[in-house]
Scaffold this motif. Structure first.
Motif, PDB file in Angstrom:
ATOM      1  N   ALA A 242     -17.380  13.407  -6.637  1.00 29.20           N
ATOM      2  CA  ALA A 242     -17.060  13.168  -5.224  1.00 29.20           C
ATOM      3  C   ALA A 242     -16.054  12.036  -5.176  1.00 29.20           C
ATOM      4  N   LYS A 243     -14.996  12.241  -4.381  1.00 32.50           N
ATOM      5  CA  LYS A 243     -13.945  11.220  -4.351  1.00 32.50           C
ATOM      6  C   LYS A 243     -13.289  11.166  -2.984  1.00 32.50           C
ATOM      7  N   THR A 244     -13.189   9.952  -2.425  1.00 32.68           N
ATOM      8  CA  THR A 244     -12.312   9.783  -1.268  1.00 32.68           C
ATOM      9  C   THR A 244     -11.184   8.810  -1.597  1.00 32.68           C
ATOM     10  N   GLY A 245     -11.334   8.038  -2.679  1.00 28.47           N
ATOM     11  CA  GLY A 245     -10.282   7.075  -3.015  1.00 28.47           C
ATOM     12  C   GLY A 245     -10.507   6.469  -4.381  1.00 28.47           C
ATOM     13  N   GLY A 246      -9.932   5.279  -4.561  1.00 28.44           N
ATOM     14  CA  GLY A 246      -9.916   4.648  -5.886  1.00 28.44           C
ATOM     15  C   GLY A 246     -11.296   4.310  -6.451  1.00 28.44           C
ATOM     16  N   LEU A 247     -12.279   4.061  -5.570  1.00 18.38           N
ATOM     17  CA  LEU A 247     -13.632   3.753  -6.048  1.00 18.38           C
ATOM     18  C   LEU A 247     -14.130   4.846  -7.002  1.00 18.38           C
ATOM     19  N   ALA A 248     -13.895   6.091  -6.624  1.00 14.97           N
ATOM     20  CA  ALA A 248     -14.359   7.213  -7.461  1.00 14.97           C
ATOM     21  C   ALA A 248     -13.655   7.219  -8.816  1.00 14.97           C
ATOM     22  N   ASP A 249     -12.368   6.906  -8.824  1.00 13.48           N
ATOM     23  CA  ASP A 249     -11.629   6.858 -10.092  1.00 13.48           C
ATOM     24  C   ASP A 249     -12.224   5.801 -11.014  1.00 13.48           C
ATOM     25  N   VAL A 250     -12.490   4.628 -10.430  1.00 12.96           N
ATOM     26  CA  VAL A 250     -13.028   3.527 -11.241  1.00 12.96           C
ATOM     27  C   VAL A 250     -14.417   3.901 -11.752  1.00 12.96           C
TER      28      VAL A 250
ATOM     29  N   GLN B  80      -4.653   0.344   6.677  1.00 18.16           N
ATOM     30  CA  GLN B  80      -4.439  -0.480   5.484  1.00 18.16           C
ATOM     31  C   GLN B  80      -3.139  -0.144   4.764  1.00 18.16           C
ATOM     32  N   LYS B  81      -2.740   1.106   4.830  1.00 17.53           N
ATOM     33  CA  LYS B  81      -1.699   1.591   3.927  1.00 17.53           C
ATOM     34  C   LYS B  81      -0.272   1.335   4.410  1.00 17.53           C
ATOM     35  N   GLY B  82      -0.127   0.697   5.561  1.00 17.95           N
ATOM     36  CA  GLY B  82       1.208   0.273   6.007  1.00 17.95           C
ATOM     37  C   GLY B  82       2.113   1.414   6.451  1.00 17.95           C
TER      38      GLY B  82
ATOM     39  N   ILE C 100       2.819  15.586  -7.665  1.00 19.14           N
ATOM     40  CA  ILE C 100       3.666  14.606  -6.955  1.00 19.14           C
ATOM     41  C   ILE C 100       3.907  13.379  -7.843  1.00 19.14           C
ATOM     42  N   TYR C 101       2.842  12.914  -8.511  1.00 16.69           N
ATOM     43  CA  TYR C 101       3.035  11.773  -9.426  1.00 16.69           C
ATOM     44  C   TYR C 101       4.084  12.120 -10.484  1.00 16.69           C
ATOM     45  N   ALA C 102       4.011  13.337 -11.022  1.00 16.74           N
ATOM     46  CA  ALA C 102       4.923  13.713 -12.114  1.00 16.74           C
ATOM     47  C   ALA C 102       6.318  14.056 -11.612  1.00 16.74           C
TER      48      ALA C 102
ATOM     49  N   GLY D  13      -5.149  -0.861  -5.992  1.00 17.18           N
ATOM     50  CA  GLY D  13      -4.182   0.232  -5.880  1.00 17.18           C
ATOM     51  C   GLY D  13      -4.136   0.977  -7.196  1.00 17.18           C
ATOM     52  N   LEU D  14      -4.392   2.259  -7.128  1.00 17.70           N
ATOM     53  CA  LEU D  14      -4.268   3.064  -8.346  1.00 17.70           C
ATOM     54  C   LEU D  14      -3.017   3.926  -8.294  1.00 17.70           C
ATOM     55  N   GLY D  15      -2.537   4.211  -7.079  1.00 23.21           N
ATOM     56  CA  GLY D  15      -1.359   5.078  -6.942  1.00 23.21           C
ATOM     57  C   GLY D  15      -0.182   4.579  -7.766  1.00 23.21           C
TER      58      GLY D  15
ATOM     59  N   SER E 233      -1.968   9.111  -0.211  1.00 21.56           N
ATOM     60  CA  SER E 233      -2.755   8.009   0.335  1.00 21.56           C
ATOM     61  C   SER E 233      -3.830   8.482   1.302  1.00 21.56           C
ATOM     62  N   ARG E 234      -4.899   7.665   1.400  1.00 13.71           N
ATOM     63  CA  ARG E 234      -5.735   7.782   2.581  1.00 13.71           C
ATOM     64  C   ARG E 234      -4.844   7.379   3.744  1.00 13.71           C
ATOM     65  N   LEU E 235      -4.927   8.104   4.855  1.00 19.59           N
ATOM     66  CA  LEU E 235      -4.090   7.751   6.000  1.00 19.59           C
ATOM     67  C   LEU E 235      -4.887   6.790   6.885  1.00 19.59           C
TER      68      LEU E 235
ATOM     69  N   LEU F 143      -1.532  17.727   4.518  1.00 20.45           N
ATOM     70  CA  LEU F 143      -2.591  16.897   5.088  1.00 20.45           C
ATOM     71  C   LEU F 143      -3.933  17.428   4.600  1.00 20.45           C
ATOM     72  N   GLY F 144      -4.418  16.826   3.551  1.00 23.04           N
ATOM     73  CA  GLY F 144      -5.680  17.272   2.971  1.00 23.04           C
ATOM     74  C   GLY F 144      -5.894  16.506   1.685  1.00 23.04           C
ATOM     75  N   PHE F 145      -6.999  16.807   1.019  1.00 24.67           N
ATOM     76  CA  PHE F 145      -7.267  16.161  -0.269  1.00 24.67           C
ATOM     77  C   PHE F 145      -7.041  17.196  -1.352  1.00 24.67           C
ATOM     78  N   ASN F 146      -6.117  16.924  -2.282  1.00 27.26           N
ATOM     79  CA  ASN F 146      -5.747  17.944  -3.253  1.00 27.26           C
ATOM     80  C   ASN F 146      -5.368  17.283  -4.592  1.00 27.26           C
ATOM     81  N   GLY F 147      -6.337  17.286  -5.515  1.00 32.42           N
ATOM     82  CA  GLY F 147      -6.155  16.580  -6.782  1.00 32.42           C
ATOM     83  C   GLY F 147      -5.022  17.134  -7.623  1.00 32.42           C
TER      84      GLY F 147
HETATM   85  P1  ADP Z   1      -7.807   3.633  -2.039  1.00 29.13           P
HETATM   86  O1  ADP Z   1      -8.952   3.432  -2.962  1.00 29.13           O
HETATM   87  O2  ADP Z   1      -7.600   2.520  -1.059  1.00 29.13           O
HETATM   88  O3  ADP Z   1      -7.837   4.949  -1.345  1.00 29.13           O
HETATM   89  P2  ADP Z   1      -6.142   3.641  -4.458  1.00 29.13           P
HETATM   90  O4  ADP Z   1      -4.666   3.626  -4.639  1.00 29.13           O
HETATM   91  O5  ADP Z   1      -6.920   2.580  -5.165  1.00 29.13           O
HETATM   92  O6  ADP Z   1      -6.445   3.627  -2.894  1.00 29.13           O
HETATM   93  O7  ADP Z   1      -6.731   5.032  -4.975  1.00 29.13           O
HETATM   94  C1  ADP Z   1      -6.455   6.223  -4.332  1.00 29.13           C
HETATM   95  C2  ADP Z   1      -6.824   7.357  -5.264  1.00 29.13           C
HETATM   96  O8  ADP Z   1      -7.087   8.525  -4.479  1.00 29.13           O
HETATM   97  C3  ADP Z   1      -5.700   7.732  -6.205  1.00 29.13           C
HETATM   98  O9  ADP Z   1      -6.241   8.331  -7.364  1.00 29.13           O
HETATM   99  C4  ADP Z   1      -4.931   8.758  -5.374  1.00 29.13           C
HETATM  100  O10 ADP Z   1      -4.162   9.606  -6.177  1.00 29.13           O
HETATM  101  C5  ADP Z   1      -6.087   9.498  -4.733  1.00 29.13           C
HETATM  102  N1  ADP Z   1      -5.785  10.145  -3.455  1.00 29.13           N
HETATM  103  C6  ADP Z   1      -5.622   9.539  -2.250  1.00 29.13           C
HETATM  104  N2  ADP Z   1      -5.401  10.454  -1.291  1.00 29.13           N
HETATM  105  C7  ADP Z   1      -5.409  11.664  -1.897  1.00 29.13           C
HETATM  106  C8  ADP Z   1      -5.243  13.011  -1.436  1.00 29.13           C
HETATM  107  N3  ADP Z   1      -5.024  13.268  -0.161  1.00 29.13           N
HETATM  108  N4  ADP Z   1      -5.328  14.011  -2.346  1.00 29.13           N
HETATM  109  C9  ADP Z   1      -5.552  13.733  -3.642  1.00 29.13           C
HETATM  110  N5  ADP Z   1      -5.720  12.492  -4.145  1.00 29.13           N
HETATM  111  C10 ADP Z   1      -5.653  11.465  -3.283  1.00 29.13           C
END
Ligand code: ADP
Length: 497
Positions: free
Chosen positions: A19-27, A312-314, A371-373, A388-390, A307-309, A361-365
């Motif tokens: 489960a992931k909404t942001g960087g916490l899940a990555d860590v 915070q994200k400016g 996009i990163y590449a 910030g992990l982006g 980004s999360r919209l 507009l959605g979450f798509n790993g």
């Molecule tokens: P935050 O934890 O504040 O959301 P971070 O930059 O620390 O910001 O981490 C965001 C993580 O979530 C990154 O791995 C980023 O690629 C991912 N992410 C954010 N939004 C999306 C999205 N809409 N779809 C896929 N991955 C996303």
């Protein structure tokens, strides 16, 4: 590194890939593996939301006491593979399952979030004797897990089984505090004596975040710069006074990313693999991205943003000056989900500028990886950014970050125009659209006018190391520090008696 093998329980509301909404899940998905690779006995635990699919092994079940009633918690587990050097190993992840609290859509934002995470915090502590697992360190993360630190000190540590456990509380984002009515005291099965300004009370509310800050043995956050910033009123979210008062126990350790999982050489989601020796192949990812996003394919610089919209994200810096931004010879690709306001704004902009901007507009790993590449630059104009992990992921993929120098962004991105030998991106200091546009212009100038310098930037980015290697060792030292502190306090208490 110490020789002591530690037992560590990592507690998080999100763990990637479950489960992931942001960087916490990555860590939470990568740090426990990095610590286990150092030889420690690490296990992780999270709630089992409906979206967490899998045939997990049943471990145990028990009743969790909340106020006047109890709820059943079922603990299941899975083994997640990871690499320790060349050896393949497995990490145990536990899931706390409750039909009532977690079997529903979405992770946060439910009317009973206080109940849900109070249940989770008690379940985490209740499960330990059942598992026969007695951690030296309980590592809690963000507001959802703050009360674990509180419950341990106020209640559980009176029991011999729990008395030796130390807690570390990591702030991934101070803005989200989990502030609820004082009834949370009852939910946690505590007495109202904890609802005071010294303990859990925060402007009339019960603050889950504050319980972690008050009761943990050690506090840390995800960059040294953010650790300093949150002790000021500008970034402290009204908790700067408390954080300052605990400054001796407050540390900053930069996040890393898993270099096996984020690897442009082996990533199967991208069109063409590459590394520092054949970085020219990166371009093919750009053409593939342009085609996939419906943009004209070509050599025009592509700026990505994932980004999360949220405020915070400016993003307002961009929205306010979108005409000026898109009048440049660029393409802009945005992937994000979050506040309706930003979604509406970007939908409107996408309509106004077909062929210049593409949005999803959605979450798509997997699109995120593309996009990163495929982008040339990656934009993060954050108002604040704990780590910030982006920008770290984009560096890993040779994509040059353009960022506001705050928190972890200031620690990981060195401005090329200030230091063209070590510079790995472009940054600006003040939260101002003028400064952001200036940084973008400076990046475009190098891209357009000094292609050999741009290539050097790409190679430097690809060679930067923000894997967990360094930071996991720092966590190990912090755990040892927490244990030493706890032992010293215990001795002090004994001799004072
Ligand atoms: P935050 O934890 O504040 O959301 P971070 O930059 O620390 O910001 O981490 C965001 C993580 O979530 C990154 O791995 C980023 O690629 C991912 N992410 C954010 N939004 C999306 C999205 N809409 N779809 C896929 N991955 C996303």
């Amino acid at each position: 590194m110490s020789d002591k093998k530690l037992k560590i329980l990592f507690v998080s509301a999100e763990i990637s890939p479950f489960a992931k909404t942001g960087g916490l899940a990555d860590v939470a998905g990568s740090l426990p593996k990095a610590l286990a690779a150092l030889g420690h006995d690490v296990r992780a635990v999270m709630p089992r939301y409906r979206q967490v699919k899998g045939d997990f092994e049943y471990v145990t079940d028990f009743a969790v006491q909340l106020d006047t009633w109890s709820e059943t918690c079922i603990i299941r587990k899975t083994e997640v593979p990871y690499k320790a050097g060349e050896r393949k190993k497995k990490l145990t992840v536990y899931f706390a399952d409750s039909y009532r609290y977690f079997d529903r859509d979405g992770i946060y934002g439910h009317f009973d979030d206080a109940d849900r995470f109070a249940f989770f915090c008690r379940a985490v502590l209740d499960m330990l004797p059942k598992l026969g697992f007695k951690p030296d360190i309980i590592h809690c993360n963000d507001w959802h897990t703050g009360p674990v630190c509180m419950l341990l000190k106020e209640q559980y540590a009176h029991d011999e089984f729990y008395s030796g456990m130390s807690t570390i509380y990591t702030i991934h984002n101070l803005e989200y505090q989990g502030n609820f009515s004082s009834y949370a005291v009852r939910l946690l099965n505590l007495g109202y004596d904890v609802f005071t300004a010294e303990k859990a009370e925060f402007y009339g509310m019960f603050s889950f975040m504050k319980t972690g800050l008050v009761y943990s043995d050690i506090i840390n956050t995800v960059s040294e710069v953010y650790a300093r910033e949150i002790q000021t009123p500008q970034y402290g979210e009204r908790l700067d006074g408390l954080l300052k008062s605990r400054s001796e126990d407050l540390f900053g350790i930069l996040n890393g990313i898993n270099y096996d999982e984020f690897n442009p050489q082996t990533d199967k989601t991208i069109a063409r693999n590459f590394d520092a020796t054949n970085y020219k192949n990166k371009k093919e990812n750009k053409y593939a991205l342009q085609v996939e996003m419906g943009l004209p394919a070509g050599d025009v610089p592509v700026i990505g943003l994932i980004s999360r919209l949220s405020g915070q994200k400016g993003l307002n810096l961009l929205i306010d000056r979108i005409d000026e931004f898109l009048s440049k010879d660029i393409q802009f690709v945005l992937l994000g989900t979050g506040d309706d306001y930003y979604q509406d704004q970007f939908r409107r902009i996408a309509n106004d500028y077909p062929g210049k901007i593409a949005i999803c507009l959605g979450f798509n790993g997997s699109l995120a990886q593309k996009i990163y590449a495929g982008s040339d630059m990656f934009l993060m104009p954050s108002r604040f950014e704990p780590c910030g992990l982006g920008q770290i992921i984009s560096l890993r993929y040779g994509t040059i970050p353009v960022v506001r120098a705050t928190g972890g962004l200031a620690e990981t991105v060195t401005d090329y125009d200030s230091d063209n030998v070590r510079g790995n991106g472009f940054s600006f200091n003040n939260f101002s659209a003028d400064e952001m546009l200036d940084a973008i212009n400076r990046a475009l100038k190098v891209y357009n006018e000094k292609p050999e310098e741009w290539d050097k930037l790409i190679v430097r980015a690809l060679e930067t190391d923000y894997s967990w290697n360094r930071s996991a060792k720092k966590y190990e030292e912090l755990y040892m520090h927490a244990i030493r502190k706890k032992t010293a306090n215990a001795i002090r208490k004994k001799t004072a008696k």
